[in-house]
Design a protein around this motif. Structure first.
Motif, PDB file in Angstrom:
ATOM      1  N   LEU A  85      17.663  20.754  -1.855  1.00 49.24           N
ATOM      2  CA  LEU A  85      18.297  21.852  -2.574  1.00 49.24           C
ATOM      3  C   LEU A  85      18.903  21.357  -3.883  1.00 49.24           C
ATOM      4  O   LEU A  85      18.852  22.037  -4.912  1.00 49.24           O
ATOM      5  CB  LEU A  85      19.383  22.496  -1.705  1.00 49.24           C
ATOM      6  N   LYS A  86      19.471  20.156  -3.842  1.00 50.07           N
ATOM      7  CA  LYS A  86      20.088  19.586  -5.039  1.00 50.07           C
ATOM      8  C   LYS A  86      19.062  18.908  -5.942  1.00 50.07           C
ATOM      9  O   LYS A  86      19.316  18.702  -7.136  1.00 50.07           O
ATOM     10  CB  LYS A  86      21.162  18.576  -4.636  1.00 50.07           C
ATOM     11  N   ASN A  87      17.908  18.539  -5.381  1.00 51.42           N
ATOM     12  CA  ASN A  87      16.878  17.844  -6.154  1.00 51.42           C
ATOM     13  C   ASN A  87      15.520  18.519  -5.947  1.00 51.42           C
ATOM     14  O   ASN A  87      14.603  17.957  -5.330  1.00 51.42           O
ATOM     15  CB  ASN A  87      16.791  16.373  -5.724  1.00 51.42           C
ATOM     16  N   PRO A  88      15.381  19.770  -6.427  1.00 50.08           N
ATOM     17  CA  PRO A  88      14.151  20.529  -6.157  1.00 50.08           C
ATOM     18  C   PRO A  88      12.893  19.889  -6.725  1.00 50.08           C
ATOM     19  O   PRO A  88      11.795  20.169  -6.262  1.00 50.08           O
ATOM     20  CB  PRO A  88      14.431  21.885  -6.816  1.00 50.08           C
TER      21      PRO A  88
ATOM     22  N   PHE B  49      11.757  26.923  12.250  1.00 47.78           N
ATOM     23  CA  PHE B  49      11.667  25.475  12.508  1.00 47.78           C
ATOM     24  C   PHE B  49      13.022  24.932  12.948  1.00 47.78           C
ATOM     25  O   PHE B  49      13.142  24.248  13.970  1.00 47.78           O
ATOM     26  CB  PHE B  49      11.216  24.723  11.246  1.00 47.78           C
ATOM     27  N   GLU B  50      14.053  25.230  12.148  1.00 50.75           N
ATOM     28  CA  GLU B  50      15.385  24.694  12.442  1.00 50.75           C
ATOM     29  C   GLU B  50      15.931  25.266  13.750  1.00 50.75           C
ATOM     30  O   GLU B  50      16.533  24.541  14.557  1.00 50.75           O
ATOM     31  CB  GLU B  50      16.339  25.030  11.295  1.00 50.75           C
ATOM     32  N   TYR B  51      15.706  26.539  13.977  1.00 56.59           N
ATOM     33  CA  TYR B  51      16.201  27.208  15.189  1.00 56.59           C
ATOM     34  C   TYR B  51      15.716  26.483  16.440  1.00 56.59           C
ATOM     35  O   TYR B  51      16.511  26.205  17.358  1.00 56.59           O
ATOM     36  CB  TYR B  51      15.709  28.661  15.176  1.00 56.59           C
ATOM     37  N   TYR B  52      14.421  26.147  16.484  1.00 60.09           N
ATOM     38  CA  TYR B  52      13.873  25.511  17.683  1.00 60.09           C
ATOM     39  C   TYR B  52      14.095  24.002  17.705  1.00 60.09           C
ATOM     40  O   TYR B  52      14.250  23.416  18.777  1.00 60.09           O
ATOM     41  CB  TYR B  52      12.389  25.841  17.833  1.00 60.09           C
ATOM     42  N   MET B  53      14.146  23.377  16.542  1.00 57.81           N
ATOM     43  CA  MET B  53      14.422  21.940  16.525  1.00 57.81           C
ATOM     44  C   MET B  53      15.818  21.663  17.073  1.00 57.81           C
ATOM     45  O   MET B  53      16.026  20.693  17.816  1.00 57.81           O
ATOM     46  CB  MET B  53      14.247  21.387  15.113  1.00 57.81           C
ATOM     47  N   LEU B  54      16.767  22.502  16.725  1.00 55.15           N
ATOM     48  CA  LEU B  54      18.120  22.328  17.256  1.00 55.15           C
ATOM     49  C   LEU B  54      18.136  22.560  18.766  1.00 55.15           C
ATOM     50  O   LEU B  54      18.834  21.862  19.505  1.00 55.15           O
ATOM     51  CB  LEU B  54      19.080  23.290  16.558  1.00 55.15           C
ATOM     52  N   GLN B  55      17.369  23.531  19.229  1.00 50.18           N
ATOM     53  CA  GLN B  55      17.288  23.769  20.671  1.00 50.18           C
ATOM     54  C   GLN B  55      16.643  22.595  21.406  1.00 50.18           C
ATOM     55  O   GLN B  55      16.957  22.332  22.564  1.00 50.18           O
ATOM     56  CB  GLN B  55      16.480  25.045  20.953  1.00 50.18           C
TER      57      GLN B  55
ATOM     58  N   LEU C 148      19.145  17.111   9.749  1.00 46.66           N
ATOM     59  CA  LEU C 148      18.472  18.275   9.174  1.00 46.66           C
ATOM     60  C   LEU C 148      19.236  18.802   7.962  1.00 46.66           C
ATOM     61  O   LEU C 148      18.650  19.136   6.936  1.00 46.66           O
ATOM     62  CB  LEU C 148      18.326  19.374  10.224  1.00 46.66           C
ATOM     63  N   ASP C 149      20.565  18.879   8.095  1.00 45.93           N
ATOM     64  CA  ASP C 149      21.386  19.354   6.979  1.00 45.93           C
ATOM     65  C   ASP C 149      21.288  18.425   5.786  1.00 45.93           C
ATOM     66  O   ASP C 149      21.212  18.875   4.627  1.00 45.93           O
ATOM     67  CB  ASP C 149      22.845  19.482   7.421  1.00 45.93           C
ATOM     68  N   GLU C 150      21.293  17.121   6.037  1.00 45.42           N
ATOM     69  CA  GLU C 150      21.233  16.158   4.942  1.00 45.42           C
ATOM     70  C   GLU C 150      19.901  16.249   4.192  1.00 45.42           C
ATOM     71  O   GLU C 150      19.869  16.209   2.964  1.00 45.42           O
ATOM     72  CB  GLU C 150      21.430  14.739   5.483  1.00 45.42           C
TER      73      GLU C 150
END
Length: 232
Positions: free
Chosen positions: A98-101, A76-82, A90-92
């Motif tokens: 990750l911090k609030n599972p 998903f991320e690979y193509y969204m960035l493209q 995306l990182d945020e």
């Protein structure tokens, strides 16, 4: 491509021991990843073959140590960035979960997408296409699989490359994954079921002489061989 995903015919990975009580999803984020596939596909972010290739370019260590749906997330991320999506956003979003599972995922329902998925589930989504040219092979032909190692996506598994087999069935023309995965268009090609003797694939004394392996292969993967080659 010869990545960690292409392990068919390989050994040394130990026994496969299924978890009899394995849940459908282990975490909510896996449920979200599963649902996001249809959204991204419908939005044109990737096609099915591109989606597979997006997982194949993962770092080998990450591929082997990350759970199944993490492979999906990588694609998903690979193509969204493209496609020009904001990497910072995306990182945020990723960092937040990750911090609030335990944080609840946004509740959304796209009626158009629901209808699309229900239609595909009920009727399927075939990759069959109109034949652009006559078939190059017939049932009974002896063929050899191209032995080269492509750098991008292919359905020509490593363990059958260079091997000789016999065509058992002709299925018609289908989307050619090697082209569709790399922006080359659907380029429909004929698909055949090819029969390989087990001992030819795995070596004398290793493959069962009474058994065979049947693999569906696209025409560009194959070259003709004389009848004498059928005996290897």
């Amino acid at each position: 491509m010869n990545g960690m995903h292409d392990i068919a015919g390989s050994d040394g990975f130990g026994a496969i021991v299924p978890d009899r009580d394995e849940p459908l999803f282990r975490n909510d984020w896996e449920r979200a990843a599963f649902a996001f596939f249809s959204q991204a596909f419908a939005a044109g972010i990737f096609n099915l073959d591109e989606f597979r290739y997006g997982m194949e370019v993962m770092d080998p260590v990450e591929y082997l140590t990350h759970p199944y749906y993490a492979h999906w997330m990588h694609s998903f991320e690979y193509y969204m960035l493209q496609r020009g999506f904001d990497a910072k956003e995306l990182d945020e979003r990723t960092d937040f979960y990750l911090k609030n599972p335990a944080a609840p995922l946004p509740a959304t329902r796209n009626e158009g997408l629901v209808e699309l998925v229900e239609t595909i589930v009920a009727q399927g989504g075939t990759a069959r296409r109109a034949e652009q040219s006559p078939a190059g092979f017939q049932v009974g032909d002896v063929v050899q699989v191209d032995s080269s190692s492509p750098f991008t996506h292919t359905r020509r598994a490593r363990y059958i490359r260079g091997k000789v087999g016999t065509i058992e069935l002709h299925h018609g023309a289908f989307i050619y994954p090697d082209s569709a995965a790399t922006g080359g268009g659907e380029s429909p090609q004929h698909v055949y079921t090819v029969r390989f003797d087990s001992e030819h694939l795995f070596g004398s004394g290793y493959g069962d002489p009474r058994s065979a392996v049947l693999v569906d292969l696209w025409e560009p993967y194959l070259t003709p061989r004389g009848e004498a080659a059928a005996g290897r």
